[in-house]
Scaffold this motif. Structure first.
Motif, PDB file in Angstrom:
ATOM      1  N   THR A  81       0.602  -1.303   0.096  1.00 38.44           N
ATOM      2  CA  THR A  81      -0.010  -0.025  -0.016  1.00 38.44           C
ATOM      3  C   THR A  81       0.766   1.262  -0.056  1.00 38.44           C
ATOM      4  N   TRP A  82       0.325   2.238  -0.845  1.00 36.61           N
ATOM      5  CA  TRP A  82       1.171   3.633  -0.868  1.00 36.61           C
ATOM      6  C   TRP A  82       0.265   4.567  -0.643  1.00 36.61           C
ATOM      7  N   PHE A  83       0.808   5.729  -0.217  1.00 35.10           N
ATOM      8  CA  PHE A  83       0.213   6.937   0.226  1.00 35.10           C
ATOM      9  C   PHE A  83       0.402   8.068  -0.579  1.00 35.10           C
ATOM     10  N   ALA A  84      -0.375   9.240  -0.768  1.00 36.56           N
ATOM     11  CA  ALA A  84      -0.067  10.234  -1.106  1.00 36.56           C
ATOM     12  C   ALA A  84      -0.930  11.411  -0.936  1.00 36.56           C
ATOM     13  N   ASP A  85      -0.596  12.667  -1.027  1.00 39.58           N
ATOM     14  CA  ASP A  85      -1.525  13.691  -0.897  1.00 39.58           C
ATOM     15  C   ASP A  85      -2.388  13.833  -1.955  1.00 39.58           C
ATOM     16  N   GLY A  86      -3.702  13.949  -2.001  1.00 40.67           N
ATOM     17  CA  GLY A  86      -4.660  14.225  -3.146  1.00 40.67           C
ATOM     18  C   GLY A  86      -4.893  15.670  -3.001  1.00 40.67           C
ATOM     19  N   ALA A  87      -6.127  16.024  -3.944  1.00 38.15           N
ATOM     20  CA  ALA A  87      -6.730  17.177  -3.896  1.00 38.15           C
ATOM     21  C   ALA A  87      -7.706  17.499  -2.577  1.00 38.15           C
ATOM     22  N   ASP A  88      -7.902  18.769  -2.437  1.00 42.29           N
ATOM     23  CA  ASP A  88      -9.041  19.221  -1.605  1.00 42.29           C
ATOM     24  C   ASP A  88      -8.963  18.577  -0.188  1.00 42.29           C
ATOM     25  N   GLY A  89      -7.619  18.287   0.300  1.00 47.37           N
ATOM     26  CA  GLY A  89      -7.503  17.835   1.697  1.00 47.37           C
ATOM     27  C   GLY A  89      -7.454  16.212   1.895  1.00 47.37           C
ATOM     28  N   LEU A 110      -4.511  10.096  -0.876  1.00 42.13           N
ATOM     29  CA  LEU A 110      -4.747   8.999  -1.836  1.00 42.13           C
ATOM     30  C   LEU A 110      -4.103   7.523  -1.024  1.00 42.13           C
ATOM     31  N   VAL A 111      -4.772   6.771  -0.816  1.00 40.89           N
ATOM     32  CA  VAL A 111      -4.558   5.469  -0.506  1.00 40.89           C
ATOM     33  C   VAL A 111      -4.554   4.198  -1.214  1.00 40.89           C
ATOM     34  N   ASP A 112      -3.564   3.894  -2.038  1.00 38.78           N
ATOM     35  CA  ASP A 112      -3.370   2.907  -3.188  1.00 38.78           C
ATOM     36  C   ASP A 112      -4.176   3.603  -4.286  1.00 38.78           C
ATOM     37  N   GLY A 113      -4.358   4.913  -4.263  1.00 43.64           N
ATOM     38  CA  GLY A 113      -4.801   5.724  -5.617  1.00 43.64           C
ATOM     39  C   GLY A 113      -6.379   6.201  -5.265  1.00 43.64           C
ATOM     40  N   THR A 114      -6.934   5.500  -4.222  1.00 42.21           N
ATOM     41  CA  THR A 114      -8.348   5.888  -3.777  1.00 42.21           C
ATOM     42  C   THR A 114      -8.086   7.309  -2.711  1.00 42.21           C
ATOM     43  N   PRO A 115      -9.224   8.305  -3.198  1.00 42.21           N
ATOM     44  CA  PRO A 115      -9.027   9.287  -2.298  1.00 42.21           C
ATOM     45  C   PRO A 115      -9.801   9.104  -0.779  1.00 42.21           C
ATOM     46  N   VAL A 116      -9.432   9.382   0.218  1.00 43.42           N
ATOM     47  CA  VAL A 116     -10.073   9.368   1.468  1.00 43.42           C
ATOM     48  C   VAL A 116      -9.682  10.569   2.077  1.00 43.42           C
ATOM     49  N   THR A 117     -11.082  11.039   2.480  1.00 40.87           N
ATOM     50  CA  THR A 117     -11.207  12.348   3.139  1.00 40.87           C
ATOM     51  C   THR A 117     -11.574  12.470   4.671  1.00 40.87           C
ATOM     52  N   SER A 118     -11.252  13.441   5.193  1.00 38.91           N
ATOM     53  CA  SER A 118     -11.837  13.516   6.745  1.00 38.91           C
ATOM     54  C   SER A 118     -13.315  13.650   6.771  1.00 38.91           C
ATOM     55  N   PRO A 119     -13.897  12.877   8.073  1.00 37.77           N
ATOM     56  CA  PRO A 119     -12.897  12.388   8.873  1.00 37.77           C
ATOM     57  C   PRO A 119     -12.586  10.945   8.511  1.00 37.77           C
ATOM     58  N   PHE A 120     -11.332  10.594   9.053  1.00 35.00           N
ATOM     59  CA  PHE A 120     -10.352   9.441   8.547  1.00 35.00           C
ATOM     60  C   PHE A 120     -10.886   8.274   9.498  1.00 35.00           C
ATOM     61  N   THR A 121     -11.284   7.227   9.055  1.00 30.88           N
ATOM     62  CA  THR A 121     -11.555   6.090   9.778  1.00 30.88           C
ATOM     63  C   THR A 121     -10.527   4.914   9.770  1.00 30.88           C
ATOM     64  N   VAL A 122      -9.743   4.502  10.598  1.00 31.77           N
ATOM     65  CA  VAL A 122      -9.060   3.491  10.531  1.00 31.77           C
ATOM     66  C   VAL A 122      -9.307   2.430  11.554  1.00 31.77           C
TER      67      VAL A 122
END
Length: 253
Positions: free
Chosen positions: A171-179, A182-194
């Motif tokens: 799994t890779w992570f990167a900063d996406g748009a609008d806060g 990207l987790v494996d290319g899928t945008p995840v936004t706040s609130p972040f649930t782990v």
């Protein structure tokens, strides 16, 4: 008595004259600069050593050190239990009258374990659910979520899911748009649930160690809620991908 003109006496006098002339001579600009640089270098080394000695484990309270020791002990116990299970399986294969059936049963058990680790099978069990609400300062970034996953793994988490994405070794992570992140290319936004499956009595305190995930986010003003649960469901799945380049290595002779 030795003669004042003896070669050894002459040499000693010459050495003393050179020494006196060196002591009495004013240091040059290069010598002064070198001395200042050496002083600053020594001061920096001492300061760094002092900061290093004051950091790390020395900043933790006794209860936190005990918690870390318990964490390490429990991880060691888990590894010892897994090694004992493998030895039992090996012994069963060697002594069983139906080695083929025993081998198949052991293979199915290992397949179930590896499917959970690879993210190709759903999992459930005790663990924690952490919900992070970013307050708008973009403190939850890709590298930060990567650090959080690493802390969860260090605390013994066996299955992790962020949003609707299963977290595995690749799994890779990167900063996406609008806060978003990207987790494996899928945008995840706040609130972040782990969601993390593992021993909640170990994972929850580990996330609150000074300098860890929860204290850092709270210092930034974010809201972090970590709840221990008897049953955490990690049901996001990963597709099985055939390796393009990697091939099984031949057994060692």
């Amino acid at each position: 008595m030795s003669s004042p003109y003896h070669p050894d006496t002459v040499e000693r006098r010459a050495a003393w004259r050179r020494l006196r002339s060196g002591v009495g001579r004013r240091p040059g600009r290069f010598q002064v600069l070198a001395a200042v640089l050496l002083f600053l270098l020594g001061l920096g080394v001492v300061t760094q050593a002092r900061e290093t000695s004051e950091g790390g484990l020395q900043t933790l309270r006794e209860s936190e050190l005990v918690r870390l020791l318990d964490d390490v002990s429990e991880r060691r116990q888990r590894l010892e239990e897994e090694a004992a299970l493998l030895r039992e399986q090996q012994e069963a294969l060697l002594t069983s009258s139906d080695a083929a059936a025993e081998a198949e049963r052991a293979a199915q058990e290992r397949l179930a374990v590896y499917s959970v680790l690879a993210g190709t099978a759903a999992a459930e069990g005790p663990g924690v659910v952490m919900v992070v609400t970013d307050q708008g300062e973009r403190t939850v970034t890709g590298p930060f979520l990567l650090d959080a996953v690493q802390e969860l793994r260090d605390a013994g988490a066996e299955a992790i899911q962020i949003g609707d994405v299963r977290v595995v070794a690749s799994t890779w992570f990167a900063d996406g748009a609008d806060g978003s992140v990207l987790v494996d290319g899928t945008p995840v936004t706040s609130p972040f649930t782990v969601r993390a499956i593992g021993d909640p009595d170990v994972i929850e305190p580990a996330m609150r160690i000074p300098g860890g995930v929860v204290p850092t986010l709270e210092r930034f003003g974010d809201t972090v809620v970590v709840t221990e649960q008897d049953t955490v469901v990690v049901d996001a799945l990963r597709a099985v991908r055939t390796p393009e380049y990697a091939r099984p290595a031949p057994p060692e002779e």
